[in-house]
Design an enzyme around this catalytic site. Structure first.
Site, PDB file in Angstrom:
ATOM      1  N   CYS A 401       1.191  -1.378  -0.212  1.00 54.27           N
ATOM      2  CA  CYS A 401      -0.058   0.088   0.052  1.00 54.27           C
ATOM      3  C   CYS A 401       1.184   1.180   0.280  1.00 54.27           C
ATOM      4  CB  CYS A 401      -0.893   0.162   1.188  1.00 54.27           C
ATOM      5  SG  CYS A 401      -1.579  -1.614   1.595  1.00 54.27           S
TER       6      CYS A 401
HETATM    7  N1  LIG Z   1      -3.394  -0.544  -0.984  1.00 55.06           N
HETATM    8  C1  LIG Z   1      -4.434  -0.434   0.556  1.00 55.06           C
HETATM    9  N2  LIG Z   1      -4.382  -1.667   0.900  1.00 55.06           N
HETATM   10  N3  LIG Z   1      -3.994   0.225   1.358  1.00 55.06           N
HETATM   11  C2  LIG Z   1      -4.665   0.654   2.502  1.00 55.06           C
HETATM   12  C3  LIG Z   1      -4.893   2.322   2.453  1.00 55.06           C
HETATM   13  C4  LIG Z   1      -5.706   2.223   3.663  1.00 55.06           C
HETATM   14  C5  LIG Z   1      -6.511   3.077   4.086  1.00 55.06           C
HETATM   15  N4  LIG Z   1      -6.605   3.847   5.274  1.00 55.06           N
HETATM   16  C6  LIG Z   1      -7.689   3.431   3.983  1.00 55.06           C
HETATM   17  O1  LIG Z   1      -8.979   3.028   4.317  1.00 55.06           O
HETATM   18  O2  LIG Z   1      -7.857   3.992   2.410  1.00 55.06           O
END
Ligand SMILES: NC(=[NH2+])NCCC[C@H](N)C(=O)O
Length: 411
Positions: A401
């Site tokens: 991420c």
């Molecule tokens: N590619 C990922 N899994 N990104 C995680 C993003 C986390 C972020 N807090 C959201 O909810 O958007």
């Protein structure tokens, strides 16, 4: 001309990656704002920065060029000149809720007094009401919630550079994201692609821009090889957006297959890459919690239809068989997060134990806190580079991420 973007797999040797160093935005909020901002806690900034620098150093030590979103955005504005800066600021203010009015004017004056880098940083960290000395008078201002601290919300999720855009082949998607907390983020990606000298006028193909109502996020977009993608049907990515990008990829690119994989729609598993990542030619991490009885899950293999612009969809539920067919492999190693133990798997998935970043075939970067999953990866022959993770993990995202690959070697 060689394209500034080149990503034909999830695992080819990583050459260039885009990161965002966490700044004040990750602590510029109160607990009651957390659910809306998609955070589960408030990270301790100095340690989060230390951890992020460790992550960036790990990548650099492995010969990877690290670019920073905040720097590229300011450089794009430098290159674009006054009109581009003004348009960008107007768009940002409009999307922050102030297209016109006295608050718009006051915010504009405040942000306009800064140089490009300071302005970018300020927009990212949010603008509080007490920063600006003025008395609102018009109707728009009268409608403001008085006890809310911010004119412009912070954007704490920016360090998850994976999501607002995704590099695919020689192009990218610049994403219309699901929640308001993240929707303005992709304006930075747009300005970079349009105006940064490294990318502008270099033949970068935008497969799908941010001007859409349907939703897609990079955490759901996995480039399995130069003709197959996997895309999560998730809390963040809708089926119609997947079909839209599939049509564009089939029409103008070298891709001929998109595997849509339906995952549970919840915060812990918001994107496909929180439960499933490719880590070698024939190895994947999989969170056992997404597989139903007998290891089944809904997938649709999308290929070009008979006539141009049409799609052919085939529904299947055996993930392993679907992947083997699409990737033309005799066998596949699906490695379960937490070794399949329901408590460990649940706990380590929560802290992104399935969210591995492959920097070469069989070489992955993971959070050190997921020690059961990491040991298992090693037992399956992978080289695991662990990074420190106490604060960064509070934003619910791991190494995949936190990184947006820009260039990878072909596999
Ligand atoms: N590619 C990922 N899994 N990104 C995680 C993003 C986390 C972020 N807090 C959201 O909810 O958007």
């Amino acid at each position: 001309m060689t394209s500034p973007i080149h990503v034909t797999s999830e695992i080819g040797k990583l050459k260039t990656v885009l990161l965002k160093r966490p700044g004040r935005e990750i602590e510029n909020f109160t607990p009651d704002m957390m659910p809306r901002l998609l955070f589960d806690d408030i990270p301790y900034l100095p340690i989060a920065q230390k951890e992020h620098d460790y992550f960036a150093d790990t990548l650099r030590d492995n010969g990877i060029e690290v670019l920073y979103l905040e720097k590229l955005a300011a450089e794009a504005l430098d290159a674009g000149g006054d009109k581009v800066r003004d348009d960008f600021l107007e768009q940002m203010l409009t999307e922050s809720g102030y297209a016109t009015g006295t608050i718009h004017d006051a915010l504009k004056e405040y942000l306009d007094s800064m140089n490009n880098q300071d302005m970018v940083n300020k927009i990212m960290e949010g603008v509080r009401k007490n920063e600006i000395d003025f008395v609102p008078t018009d109707l728009v201002s009268a409608a403001e919630t008085e006890d809310y601290e911010f004119y412009m919300d912070p954007m704490p999720n920016l360090y998850f550079t994976r999501d607002p855009s995704a590099c695919i082949g020689e192009g990218l998607s610049i994403n219309h994201m699901t929640f308001a907390a993240r929707q303005r983020e992709s304006l930075f990606n747009e300005i970079i692609i349009d105006h940064h000298p490294r990318f502008a006028n270099k033949g970068v193909h935008v497969w799908r821009d941010r001007n859409h109502d349907t939703r897609i996020e990079g955490g759901d977009e996995l480039v399995l090889n130069d003709h197959v993608m996997a895309i999560g049907v998730s809390q963040r990515t809708s089926a119609d957006a997947i079909q839209d990008i599939a049509k564009n990829l089939f029409k103008d690119g070298h891709f001929d297959t998109v595997i849509a994989i339906k995952i549970p729609h919840n915060h812990a598993m918001m994107h496909l890459d929180t439960v499933f990542t490719m880590i070698n030619y024939d190895q994947f991490t999989v969170h056992p919690g997404i597989l139903g009885e007998g290891g089944h899950i809904d997938t649709w293999t999308i290929t070009p239809g008979k006539n141009e612009g049409e799609l052919h969809l085939e529904h299947r539920t055996d993930l392993k068989a679907v992947l083997k067919d699409a990737l033309k492999l005799d066998d596949l190693d699906l490695i379960p997060t937490g070794g399949g133990d329901p408590i460990i798997a649940g706990r380590e998935q929560w802290n992104d134990g399935s969210n591995t970043l492959a920097i070469a075939p069989g070489v992955v970067v993971t959070y050190n806190r997921n020690y059961v999953s990491n040991d298992l990866l090693r037992k399956h022959g992978l080289k695991v580079l662990e990074v420190i993770s106490s604060e960064l993990s509070r934003g619910r995202g791991g190494p995949r991420c936190m990184s947006c690959p820009i260039v990878r070697e072909d596999i």
